[in-house]
Design a protein around this motif. Structure first.
Motif, PDB file in Angstrom:
ATOM      1  N   ILE A  76       0.637  -1.335   0.121  1.00  0.00           N
ATOM      2  CA  ILE A  76      -0.015  -0.059   0.020  1.00  0.00           C
ATOM      3  C   ILE A  76       0.743   1.107   0.074  1.00  0.00           C
ATOM      4  O   ILE A  76       0.713   2.209  -0.868  1.00  0.00           O
ATOM      5  CB  ILE A  76      -0.902   0.019   1.189  1.00  0.00           C
ATOM      6  CG1 ILE A  76      -2.062  -1.207   1.188  1.00  0.00           C
ATOM      7  CG2 ILE A  76      -1.738   1.325   1.428  1.00  0.00           C
ATOM      8  CD1 ILE A  76      -2.876  -1.433   2.445  1.00  0.00           C
ATOM      9  N   GLU A  77       1.973   1.338   0.832  1.00  0.00           N
ATOM     10  CA  GLU A  77       2.793   2.439   0.907  1.00  0.00           C
ATOM     11  C   GLU A  77       3.518   2.555  -0.302  1.00  0.00           C
ATOM     12  O   GLU A  77       3.775   3.774  -0.687  1.00  0.00           O
ATOM     13  CB  GLU A  77       3.563   2.317   2.124  1.00  0.00           C
ATOM     14  CG  GLU A  77       2.929   2.665   3.402  1.00  0.00           C
ATOM     15  CD  GLU A  77       1.960   3.639   3.571  1.00  0.00           C
ATOM     16  OE1 GLU A  77       2.384   4.715   3.292  1.00  0.00           O
ATOM     17  OE2 GLU A  77       0.721   3.591   3.917  1.00  0.00           O
ATOM     18  N   GLN A  78       3.875   1.566  -1.023  1.00  0.00           N
ATOM     19  CA  GLN A  78       4.609   1.767  -2.295  1.00  0.00           C
ATOM     20  C   GLN A  78       3.569   2.100  -3.380  1.00  0.00           C
ATOM     21  O   GLN A  78       4.060   3.056  -4.186  1.00  0.00           O
ATOM     22  CB  GLN A  78       4.988   0.288  -2.712  1.00  0.00           C
ATOM     23  CG  GLN A  78       6.251  -0.123  -1.834  1.00  0.00           C
ATOM     24  CD  GLN A  78       6.757  -1.581  -2.078  1.00  0.00           C
ATOM     25  OE1 GLN A  78       5.804  -2.286  -2.347  1.00  0.00           O
ATOM     26  NE2 GLN A  78       7.844  -1.792  -1.887  1.00  0.00           N
ATOM     27  N   HIS A  79       2.495   1.715  -3.353  1.00  0.00           N
ATOM     28  CA  HIS A  79       1.584   2.383  -4.184  1.00  0.00           C
ATOM     29  C   HIS A  79       1.286   3.862  -4.209  1.00  0.00           C
ATOM     30  O   HIS A  79       1.323   4.671  -5.153  1.00  0.00           O
ATOM     31  CB  HIS A  79       0.132   1.925  -4.137  1.00  0.00           C
ATOM     32  CG  HIS A  79      -0.249   0.683  -4.638  1.00  0.00           C
ATOM     33  ND1 HIS A  79       0.367  -0.893  -4.275  1.00  0.00           N
ATOM     34  CD2 HIS A  79      -0.768   0.247  -5.854  1.00  0.00           C
ATOM     35  CE1 HIS A  79      -0.320  -1.700  -5.115  1.00  0.00           C
ATOM     36  NE2 HIS A  79      -0.929  -1.219  -5.821  1.00  0.00           N
ATOM     37  N   LYS A  80       1.286   4.323  -3.016  1.00  0.00           N
ATOM     38  CA  LYS A  80       1.111   5.557  -2.860  1.00  0.00           C
ATOM     39  C   LYS A  80       2.549   6.440  -3.283  1.00  0.00           C
ATOM     40  O   LYS A  80       2.245   7.571  -3.641  1.00  0.00           O
ATOM     41  CB  LYS A  80       0.861   6.087  -1.161  1.00  0.00           C
ATOM     42  CG  LYS A  80      -0.507   5.551  -0.696  1.00  0.00           C
ATOM     43  CD  LYS A  80      -0.619   5.653   0.901  1.00  0.00           C
ATOM     44  CE  LYS A  80      -1.943   5.257   1.344  1.00  0.00           C
ATOM     45  NZ  LYS A  80      -2.226   5.267   2.729  1.00  0.00           N
TER      46      LYS A  80
END
Length: 343
Positions: free
Chosen positions: A86-90
């Protein structure tokens, strides 16, 4: 988001999992895709729990030749390594925003749809061909009220019809169908670009092309079909280990596709016959009726007395029958352009 056929197509650089789990590599690929002229970079949003069942992991069915004979890799370990959190997506979304290229990703589960639509505000939802017949998933996606771009590989025409009906019935504002052959790579005879016309005529949807061929011939040819989207797998190095590098476009190929997209649609022009040359140029290159021999005043002109040469400033050759059988009103020299008042 507007997708327009017979205009400049929207070019998607499909990074997918070609980042190999390395976010620095992912950023480098985003930079290069932007430099090449792509409109969008697209990733794939899945985890080891949302893409395969335990049976697939146990069988290691999807391992390619880069990993099949290695004892230190399993399919599950590769999926876990290539997974984007998720944080990599952001982070990737912000990076795309900062450099001025659109970010998107293909979701493989409902939570991933929520992440992309509700948190990252992607402009459309891309659905993989493996989910074209996943009706519950399509119902959920349609409820987000965003345009849906959906690949049509793997499935029958009836499945495409069901998908279109479902998406429109559950509130999707626009469905874009991508002609796609889900073989990596397909043979030339399997590419079947005429399916682009068939899909447009059958479903009344805008149509694009998702390419899995080697090289750039097929996506550039798709331009002549008026596609609104061209999607091509993208890599920095075809020899890199991973799932899709070998069938992906390298930067030189992606740039060629993007350059063609910028100018190629203009060459499609109109469905009406348009004469672009001015009258002076037309006269210079077309032909007129001339005397094939010296003709005396009063002689009856025969077809053998006529020839047809440039320039086209005199009588058009299509009117030769109007002249044949008429009497010359004056002497006509060999090769002289015949005028209406000469007979």
């Amino acid at each position: 988001m507007d997708f327009n056929e017979y205009e400049k197509p929207y070019v998607i650089a499909e990074i997918g999992a070609n980042h190999n789990g390395d976010m620095n590599l992912a950023k480098e690929m985003i930079d290069k895709a932007k430099e090449c002229g792509a409109d969008c970079v697209k990733f794939q949003s899945w985890s080891k729990d949302t893409i395969f069942s335990k049976k697939v992991y146990n069988d290691n069915f999807f391992l390619n030749d880069d990993y099949r004979n290695r004892t230190d890799y399993t399919l599950e370990s590769i999926v876990d390594k290539y997974h984007i959190g998720i944080e990599q997506h952001k982070m990737l979304k912000k990076y795309c925003d900062d450099i001025g290229i659109e970010f998107n990703s293909t979701p493989f589960s409902r939570p991933e749809v929520d992440l992309l639509v509700d948190e990252l505000n992607v402009p459309f939802v891309k659905v993989a061909s493996m989910d074209l017949n996943n009706i519950p998933f399509l119902e959920y996606i349609a409820g987000k009220k965003l345009p849906v771009v959906i690949s049509t590989g793997l499935c029958e025409l009836s499945d495409v019809a069901d998908a279109v009906k479902t998406l429109k019935g559950y509130g999707c504002p626009e469905v874009v169908l991508l002609h796609c052959v889900s073989i990596y790579p397909p043979e030339d005879a399997q590419v079947n670009l005429n399916n682009i016309d068939m899909l447009r005529q059958t479903f009344g949807c805008k149509v694009g092309y998702s390419d899995h061929t080697l090289g750039i011939v097929a996506p550039i040819m798709a331009l002549a079909k008026g596609v609104c989207v061209i999607e091509k797998h993208f890599t920095l190095d075809k020899d890199m280990a991973g799932w899709d590098h070998k069938i992906s476009a390298n930067p030189e190929e992606l740039k060629a596709i993007c350059d063609a997209a910028k100018i190629g649609y203009q060459m499609l022009g109109s469905f009406s016959k348009v004469v672009n040359e001015n009258q002076e140029r037309r006269d210079a290159f077309q032909r007129s009726i001339v005397a094939a021999r010296s003709i005396k005043k009063g002689e009856i002109i025969t077809e053998n007395d006529l020839d047809y040469k440039r320039p086209g400033s005199g009588i058009s050759p299509k009117y030769y029958k109007f002249i044949v059988g008429k009497a010359a009103k004056r002497d006509l020299a060999y090769d002289e352009i015949i005028q209406m008042e000469d007979f």
